[in-house]
Design a protein around this motif. Structure first.
Motif, PDB file in Angstrom:
ATOM      1  N   PRO A  53      24.133 -17.254  31.457  1.00  0.00           N
ATOM      2  CA  PRO A  53      24.482 -17.668  30.100  1.00  0.00           C
ATOM      3  C   PRO A  53      23.246 -17.822  29.224  1.00  0.00           C
ATOM      4  O   PRO A  53      22.155 -18.131  29.696  1.00  0.00           O
ATOM      5  CB  PRO A  53      25.160 -19.025  30.311  1.00  0.00           C
ATOM      6  N   GLY A  78      25.355 -23.809  24.241  1.00  0.00           N
ATOM      7  CA  GLY A  78      25.659 -22.496  24.773  1.00  0.00           C
ATOM      8  C   GLY A  78      26.012 -21.527  23.658  1.00  0.00           C
ATOM      9  O   GLY A  78      26.560 -21.921  22.622  1.00  0.00           O
ATOM     10  N   ASN A 101      30.771 -20.639  27.993  1.00  0.00           N
ATOM     11  CA  ASN A 101      29.612 -21.522  28.142  1.00  0.00           C
ATOM     12  C   ASN A 101      29.030 -21.859  26.778  1.00  0.00           C
ATOM     13  O   ASN A 101      27.839 -21.708  26.534  1.00  0.00           O
ATOM     14  CB  ASN A 101      28.544 -20.830  29.003  1.00  0.00           C
ATOM     15  N   LEU A 157      24.539 -23.907  32.241  1.00  0.00           N
ATOM     16  CA  LEU A 157      25.701 -23.865  31.358  1.00  0.00           C
ATOM     17  C   LEU A 157      26.947 -23.337  32.051  1.00  0.00           C
ATOM     18  O   LEU A 157      28.069 -23.603  31.621  1.00  0.00           O
ATOM     19  CB  LEU A 157      25.396 -22.999  30.128  1.00  0.00           C
ATOM     20  N   GLY A 158      26.761 -22.572  33.122  1.00  0.00           N
ATOM     21  CA  GLY A 158      27.924 -22.052  33.844  1.00  0.00           C
ATOM     22  C   GLY A 158      28.699 -23.104  34.599  1.00  0.00           C
ATOM     23  O   GLY A 158      29.791 -22.832  35.097  1.00  0.00           O
ATOM     24  N   ALA A 198      29.797 -27.067  33.915  1.00  0.00           N
ATOM     25  CA  ALA A 198      29.765 -28.195  32.981  1.00  0.00           C
ATOM     26  C   ALA A 198      29.334 -29.485  33.660  1.00  0.00           C
ATOM     27  O   ALA A 198      28.715 -30.358  33.029  1.00  0.00           O
ATOM     28  CB  ALA A 198      31.145 -28.369  32.341  1.00  0.00           C
TER      29      ALA A 198
END
Length: 689
Positions: free
Chosen positions: A400, A436, A441, A482-483, A485
């Motif tokens: 991301p 993101g 993301n 970011l992939g 949470a």
């Protein structure tokens, strides 16, 4: 190695000695050089006995002497530092105390890299290594902090250590005298037919202005290991350039403005995607263009009549881009028969990761002031500052993208009480906001942390000193997280405890000698782990695929020592012993997967005046069995010789001859994924005009 190889190696050593000592002796009368000249006692490296921090400095003389092919090779002699495939600029990385580079990523964010104040180094790019993609010829000094103490001015989450590099200045060659100087060096390597050319233009048009321009071309073909086998992925071409200027102004020259721009590029065609391996049959090959750029603007103000002001403002920009495209048909999975058994067949155009274009931009503004003052019997050197950091990552098929905005406050106070005590508290507050760039993301996450440490040193007044420190730091979430949470709301925590002693003295064993030694014991614990998953956890019944260790603990001993005599004889010794464990969620304990093998490095040398320096170096690692991937122990020998005429027509010239892996030993260093190069004879010719 058979008898013929030994004879060849011994003959080579004898030839080098004859080549160097013979001409030097013949030049005794005409150049004023005398092999019997008494010199001051000094070794190749000064042991930093005056600080509680575990820090090592490599100066310009040692940089030249090592004839390194990569920045990583400049510091591989520092205790606690281990390289992952260090002989190539790509597919290599720096590991300090078991953290940093590994066989999957070039960095785990726990080893910081700073060049002239700029944060550099690759992100966590899958199967693409190198924390620092540039040329060692650009630098004049390297400072390595091991552990967390000493790093709070530079960043958060620095657990393994910090590598701080400074580039060359024009005044290093002009000696601040008005005029123009030119330095040209050529280096040749026998293993891989390596060649390096470095051209430096230094101009001092006035007393208060200097400009330096440098261009370096470095290339190497495929190397062979000690058994004569070709080492795949070991060829490269690496052009680098730098422009740097400094203007001094103000009252008595109390203000300085410096600008620097450097760039290193590589254009590789039909090369393996996986830079860690010698062959890459699964991912296949790619066409890859890599470009690393760094720009720094620095303002300094240090008025002579005000000890409270020593201002340093640095604005830096670092940009690394990697553009790559899959070479059709190069993967074994790219076959009509689907030999890899991929569900749905091989992806059209290759795996997403091989077509991922990566770009990382980091802009940082640091405002730091150093104040000198006294409160009673306590003398203070207080460094306070604020930082603003913006990191942008391009969204890619493999990871991301997003923006990481951070700001931080830091304060470090070196407090000296008389000649005996030095107490240094350090504090850092850091806040981050990550956004993101692409669904799913595309959230926004805020995190902050307070971290700090305390070091104490007591000097007994007879050369002996004891020191100890405690440090706490946090690794705030990064764009790569970011992939997931969950990871975006949890920081990694780490504490490090250190204790050690040092001694430095003169006339210790005989008149005119110098001796220094420093030993450091450390223990580091990490919890709330998010950077590593438990290997093989898919086989654990009832445990999800992404499971992280409960905690990681490493401990070790590092030793540095140097001894030098007035006759010119010197000894340098570096050693490290490391242990580590990881506690897993299923209750099991395993050895920490990234700890290096125990290592020892010993150098014996002799200086003949200022003109000639001869040395022998042994590098040895103990057999590593505390791992699921054991490695054999080894001992390799290196020879180095430097000849710098001090008078006559050759004054200003330098000749260096180095023989690495003298006996052509076949070995692979633990943590590396490629075998080490076999015997490599390096010859460097340099002259400053």
């Amino acid at each position: 190695m058979d008898i013929s190889d030994r004879r060849a190696a011994h003959s080579l050593l004898a030839t080098i000695l004859i080549m160097l000592v013979g001409p030097a002796a013949r030049a005794q009368d005409q150049d004023g050089f005398d092999l019997g000249t008494i010199t001051i006692g000094e070794s190749k490296r000064e042991v930093q006995t005056d600080t509680a921090a575990a820090v090592t400095e490599v100066d310009q003389e040692e940089i030249n002497d090592r004839q390194a092919g990569t920045v990583a090779e400049l510091i591989d002699s520092v205790p606690g530092v281990n390289l992952v495939n260090g002989s190539t600029p790509q597919g290599s990385g720096i590991n300090i105390r078991g953290f940093g580079a590994n066989s999957t990523f070039g960095t785990d964010q726990k080893v910081g890299i700073v060049v002239d104040g700029a944060l550099v180094g690759s992100e966590e790019i899958y199967r693409i290594g190198t924390q620092l993609f540039t040329d060692p010829e650009l630098f004049r000094s390297v400072r390595v902090f091991r552990g967390t103490i000493g790093t709070f001015e530079y960043g958060s989450g620095i657990i393994g250590g910090l590598v701080e590099l400074e580039t060359k200045d024009a005044s290093d060659f002009t000696d601040r005298e008005i005029g123009f100087r030119f330095r040209q060096s050529l280096q040749f390597g026998s293993n891989g037919d390596g060649i390096t050319s470095s051209s430096i233009f230094a101009w001092q048009p006035t007393d208060d202005f200097e400009v330096l321009g440098q261009f370096v071309w470095r290339e190497q073909d495929l190397q062979t290991d000690g058994a004569g086998n070709t080492i795949g992925n070991s060829d490269f071409q690496l052009p680098s350039g730098m422009v740097k200027g400094t203007y001094t102004f103000g009252t008595n020259g109390d203000q300085r403005l410096t600008f620097k721009y450097s760039e290193t590029t590589a254009s590789d065609r039909d090369v393996q995607y996986d830079t860690f391996l010698t062959t890459d049959a699964v991912f296949g090959n790619v066409d890859r263009d890599t470009d690393s750029r760094t720009a720094v603007l620095r303002y300094q103000f240090n008025p002579a009549d005000n000890d409270m002001v020593d201002l340093d403002v640095t604005l830096s920009y670092a940009d690394q881009s990697i553009d790559q495209e899959y070479v059709s048909g190069s993967s074994i999975c790219d076959r009509p028969t689907n030999p890899c058994g991929l569900t749905g067949g091989f992806p059209v155009g290759g795996f997403p990761v091989v077509n991922a274009d990566q770009q990382y931009e980091t802009t940082k503004l640091t405002v730091r002031n150093t104040s000198l003052f006294a409160t009673g019997a306590v003398n203070h050197e207080l460094r306070m500052g604020v930082e603003f950091i913006r990191r942008e990552r391009l969204n890619a098929d493999s990871a991301p993208g997003g923006i990481d905005n951070r700001w931080a406050l830091f304060a470090v106070n070196d407090m000296r009480i008389g000649e005996d005590w030095t107490i240094t508290p350090a504090l850092r507050y850091e806040s981050s906001q990550i956004e993101g760039s692409t669904s799913p993301n595309d959230g926004t996450f805020d995190n902050d942390a307070v971290m700090g440490g305390l070091s104490v040193r007591y000097a007994f007044g007879n050369g002996f000193a004891l020191f100890g420190s405690a440090a706490y730091t946090e690794s705030l979430p990064i764009i790569d997280d970011l992939g997931n949470a969950t990871l975006m709301t949890q920081s990694e925590k780490a504490r490090t405890l250190e204790f050690g002693g040092s001694y430095e003295g003169q006339d210790v064993f005989r008149s005119g000698d110098t001796f220094a030694i420093k030993a450091n014991i450390y223990n580091t614990r990490i919890w709330d782990v998010t950077s590593y998953t438990v290997p093989g956890n898919q086989q654990i019944t009832g445990v999800p695929a992404s499971v992280y260790p409960e905690d990681i603990e490493t401990r070790g001993i590092e030793l540095e020592a140097s001894y030098a005599m007035q006759s010119g004889f010197y000894v340098d010794l570096n050693a490290n012993v490391t242990r580590g464990t990881e506690q897993r969620l299923n209750g099991s304990t395993a050895d920490w997967r990234n700890i290096p093998a125990d290592g020892l490095q010993l150098t014996l040398g002799r200086r003949f005046g200022e003109a000639l320096d001869l040395s022998w170096e042994m590098v040895a690692d103990q057999r590593m069995t505390r791992t699921t991937d054991p490695s054999a122990g080894f001992a390799v020998h290196n020879l180095r010789a430097t000849y710098q005429p001090q008078a006559g027509v050759l004054e200003g010239s330098e000749l260096r001859i180095g023989v690495e892996n003298l006996f052509d030993r076949e070995y692979t260093r633990h943590l590396s994924t490629r075998p080490a190069p076999g015997r490599n004879i390096k010859v460097t010719l340099a002259r400053t005009f």
